[in-house]
Design a protein around this motif. Structure first.
Motif, PDB file in Angstrom:
ATOM      1  N   LYS A 100     -26.957 -55.793 -28.767  1.00  0.00           N
ATOM      2  CA  LYS A 100     -25.826 -56.178 -27.917  1.00  0.00           C
ATOM      3  C   LYS A 100     -26.269 -57.187 -26.863  1.00  0.00           C
ATOM      4  O   LYS A 100     -25.568 -58.159 -26.590  1.00  0.00           O
ATOM      5  N   LYS A 101     -27.444 -56.980 -26.280  1.00  0.00           N
ATOM      6  CA  LYS A 101     -27.964 -57.921 -25.284  1.00  0.00           C
ATOM      7  C   LYS A 101     -28.187 -59.298 -25.900  1.00  0.00           C
ATOM      8  O   LYS A 101     -27.883 -60.318 -25.284  1.00  0.00           O
ATOM      9  N   ILE A 102     -28.723 -59.326 -27.119  1.00  0.00           N
ATOM     10  CA  ILE A 102     -28.933 -60.596 -27.812  1.00  0.00           C
ATOM     11  C   ILE A 102     -27.592 -61.293 -28.047  1.00  0.00           C
ATOM     12  O   ILE A 102     -27.448 -62.494 -27.786  1.00  0.00           O
ATOM     13  N   ALA A 103     -26.606 -60.544 -28.511  1.00  0.00           N
ATOM     14  CA  ALA A 103     -25.278 -61.115 -28.773  1.00  0.00           C
ATOM     15  C   ALA A 103     -24.647 -61.650 -27.491  1.00  0.00           C
ATOM     16  O   ALA A 103     -24.033 -62.728 -27.495  1.00  0.00           O
ATOM     17  N   MET A 104     -24.817 -60.933 -26.382  1.00  0.00           N
ATOM     18  CA  MET A 104     -24.266 -61.380 -25.100  1.00  0.00           C
ATOM     19  C   MET A 104     -24.961 -62.665 -24.634  1.00  0.00           C
ATOM     20  O   MET A 104     -24.310 -63.553 -24.092  1.00  0.00           O
ATOM     21  N   ARG A 105     -26.269 -62.761 -24.845  1.00  0.00           N
ATOM     22  CA  ARG A 105     -26.993 -63.991 -24.498  1.00  0.00           C
ATOM     23  C   ARG A 105     -26.473 -65.177 -25.305  1.00  0.00           C
ATOM     24  O   ARG A 105     -26.502 -66.310 -24.843  1.00  0.00           O
ATOM     25  N   ASN A 106     -26.009 -64.888 -26.507  1.00  0.00           N
ATOM     26  CA  ASN A 106     -25.482 -65.937 -27.385  1.00  0.00           C
ATOM     27  C   ASN A 106     -23.973 -66.157 -27.214  1.00  0.00           C
ATOM     28  O   ASN A 106     -23.346 -66.792 -28.054  1.00  0.00           O
ATOM     29  N   GLY A 107     -23.394 -65.596 -26.153  1.00  0.00           N
ATOM     30  CA  GLY A 107     -22.003 -65.894 -25.818  1.00  0.00           C
ATOM     31  C   GLY A 107     -20.963 -64.844 -26.131  1.00  0.00           C
ATOM     32  O   GLY A 107     -19.773 -65.091 -25.943  1.00  0.00           O
ATOM     33  N   MET A 108     -21.370 -63.674 -26.601  1.00  0.00           N
ATOM     34  CA  MET A 108     -20.381 -62.643 -26.902  1.00  0.00           C
ATOM     35  C   MET A 108     -19.767 -62.094 -25.614  1.00  0.00           C
ATOM     36  O   MET A 108     -20.467 -61.823 -24.651  1.00  0.00           O
ATOM     37  N   LYS A 109     -18.444 -61.938 -25.614  1.00  0.00           N
ATOM     38  CA  LYS A 109     -17.726 -61.304 -24.519  1.00  0.00           C
ATOM     39  C   LYS A 109     -17.437 -59.873 -24.959  1.00  0.00           C
ATOM     40  O   LYS A 109     -16.857 -59.660 -26.024  1.00  0.00           O
ATOM     41  N   THR A 110     -17.844 -58.891 -24.164  1.00  0.00           N
ATOM     42  CA  THR A 110     -17.685 -57.485 -24.548  1.00  0.00           C
ATOM     43  C   THR A 110     -16.243 -57.011 -24.347  1.00  0.00           C
ATOM     44  O   THR A 110     -15.451 -57.661 -23.660  1.00  0.00           O
ATOM     45  N   LEU A 111     -15.940 -55.852 -24.923  1.00  0.00           N
ATOM     46  CA  LEU A 111     -14.617 -55.244 -24.715  1.00  0.00           C
ATOM     47  C   LEU A 111     -14.353 -55.034 -23.230  1.00  0.00           C
ATOM     48  O   LEU A 111     -13.253 -55.292 -22.741  1.00  0.00           O
ATOM     49  N   SER A 155      -2.841 -56.061 -17.199  1.00  0.00           N
ATOM     50  CA  SER A 155      -3.049 -54.616 -17.202  1.00  0.00           C
ATOM     51  C   SER A 155      -3.668 -54.204 -15.875  1.00  0.00           C
ATOM     52  O   SER A 155      -3.851 -55.029 -14.983  1.00  0.00           O
ATOM     53  N   THR A 156      -4.008 -52.930 -15.766  1.00  0.00           N
ATOM     54  CA  THR A 156      -4.538 -52.403 -14.502  1.00  0.00           C
ATOM     55  C   THR A 156      -5.982 -51.952 -14.656  1.00  0.00           C
ATOM     56  O   THR A 156      -6.466 -51.726 -15.762  1.00  0.00           O
ATOM     57  N   MET A 157      -6.642 -51.808 -13.536  1.00  0.00           N
ATOM     58  CA  MET A 157      -8.023 -51.346 -13.527  1.00  0.00           C
ATOM     59  C   MET A 157      -8.110 -49.938 -14.126  1.00  0.00           C
ATOM     60  O   MET A 157      -9.020 -49.650 -14.906  1.00  0.00           O
ATOM     61  N   GLU A 158      -7.176 -49.075 -13.796  1.00  0.00           N
ATOM     62  CA  GLU A 158      -7.171 -47.707 -14.328  1.00  0.00           C
ATOM     63  C   GLU A 158      -7.082 -47.715 -15.849  1.00  0.00           C
ATOM     64  O   GLU A 158      -7.780 -46.965 -16.527  1.00  0.00           O
ATOM     65  N   GLU A 159      -6.214 -48.561 -16.368  1.00  0.00           N
ATOM     66  CA  GLU A 159      -6.031 -48.648 -17.813  1.00  0.00           C
ATOM     67  C   GLU A 159      -7.286 -49.207 -18.481  1.00  0.00           C
ATOM     68  O   GLU A 159      -7.709 -48.727 -19.524  1.00  0.00           O
ATOM     69  N   SER A 160      -7.898 -50.188 -17.850  1.00  0.00           N
ATOM     70  CA  SER A 160      -9.117 -50.790 -18.391  1.00  0.00           C
ATOM     71  C   SER A 160     -10.244 -49.771 -18.483  1.00  0.00           C
ATOM     72  O   SER A 160     -10.887 -49.633 -19.522  1.00  0.00           O
ATOM     73  N   LEU A 161     -10.478 -49.063 -17.392  1.00  0.00           N
ATOM     74  CA  LEU A 161     -11.576 -48.080 -17.370  1.00  0.00           C
ATOM     75  C   LEU A 161     -11.281 -46.875 -18.249  1.00  0.00           C
ATOM     76  O   LEU A 161     -12.200 -46.227 -18.752  1.00  0.00           O
ATOM     77  N   GLY A 162     -10.015 -46.573 -18.452  1.00  0.00           N
ATOM     78  CA  GLY A 162      -9.647 -45.473 -19.336  1.00  0.00           C
ATOM     79  C   GLY A 162      -9.760 -45.825 -20.811  1.00  0.00           C
ATOM     80  O   GLY A 162      -9.829 -44.960 -21.667  1.00  0.00           O
ATOM     81  N   THR A 163      -9.786 -47.121 -21.105  1.00  0.00           N
ATOM     82  CA  THR A 163      -9.826 -47.581 -22.492  1.00  0.00           C
ATOM     83  C   THR A 163     -11.263 -47.820 -22.978  1.00  0.00           C
ATOM     84  O   THR A 163     -11.620 -47.434 -24.071  1.00  0.00           O
ATOM     85  N   VAL A 164     -12.069 -48.505 -22.147  1.00  0.00           N
ATOM     86  CA  VAL A 164     -13.467 -48.786 -22.515  1.00  0.00           C
ATOM     87  C   VAL A 164     -14.370 -48.531 -21.318  1.00  0.00           C
ATOM     88  O   VAL A 164     -13.998 -48.825 -20.183  1.00  0.00           O
ATOM     89  N   PRO A 165     -15.563 -48.004 -21.549  1.00  0.00           N
ATOM     90  CA  PRO A 165     -16.493 -47.772 -20.430  1.00  0.00           C
ATOM     91  C   PRO A 165     -17.109 -49.093 -19.968  1.00  0.00           C
ATOM     92  O   PRO A 165     -17.199 -50.039 -20.751  1.00  0.00           O
ATOM     93  N   PRO A 166     -17.557 -49.163 -18.723  1.00  0.00           N
ATOM     94  CA  PRO A 166     -18.246 -50.364 -18.249  1.00  0.00           C
ATOM     95  C   PRO A 166     -19.538 -50.600 -19.030  1.00  0.00           C
ATOM     96  O   PRO A 166     -20.166 -49.656 -19.509  1.00  0.00           O
ATOM     97  N   ASP A 167     -19.922 -51.876 -19.156  1.00  0.00           N
ATOM     98  CA  ASP A 167     -21.177 -52.213 -19.809  1.00  0.00           C
ATOM     99  C   ASP A 167     -22.338 -51.734 -18.947  1.00  0.00           C
ATOM    100  O   ASP A 167     -22.263 -51.767 -17.720  1.00  0.00           O
TER     101      ASP A 167
END
Length: 135
Positions: free
Chosen positions: A98-109, A122-134
């Motif tokens: 994942k770190k390699i992919a991010m270095r090559n330009g990948m944007k995470t969920l 959308s809202t911060m609550e909805e974002s954090l409820g859907t995917v965890p922080p990197d």
């Protein structure tokens, strides 16, 4: 699954992940200034700080009193690069790939969800409820 790493790396072009988040109601959304952890998460994920929106707890007739109406997609697209192929062939852990992919330009969920928060979709609550922080 017992598949040789070179078999995966030689046939893989890209990997896409997607989720749906509730869309904040355009009619009754309320401006909100992020502070503390919210502000830290926005700055870490997308390097931005400023006003965002939150759902109106009372809602409106248009959203049926929920503060949300509809859905918005968030996406993560990992395109295979030479560096990623080498990592797969070496049997690196998922986090390292994942770190390699991010270095090559990948944007995470998580980053895409934070962009949707910044854009007022959308809202911060909805974002954090859907995917965890990197990490």
């Amino acid at each position: 699954m017992g598949i040789e790493p070179f078999m995966i790396s030689s046939s893989l072009l890209c990997v896409c992940a997607q989720r749906l988040m509730r869309r904040v109601c355009k009619t009754c959304k309320m401006p909100h200034e992020p502070v503390g952890r919210e502000k830290e998460l926005l700055e870490a994920a997308i390097g931005w700080s400023g006003p965002i929106f939150r759902a109106n707890p009372r809602g409106c007739p248009k959203c049926g009193g929920t503060g949300y109406k509809g859905r918005v997609g968030i996406h993560e697209l990992m395109v295979v690069s030479e560096e990623l192929v080498e990592g797969i062939n070496k049997g690196l852990e998922t986090a390292e790939l994942k770190k390699i992919a991010m270095r090559n330009g990948m944007k995470t969920l998580h980053q895409d969800s934070m962009l949707k928060v910044k854009e007022g979709l959308s809202t911060m609550e909805e974002s954090l409820g859907t995917v965890p922080p990197d990490l």
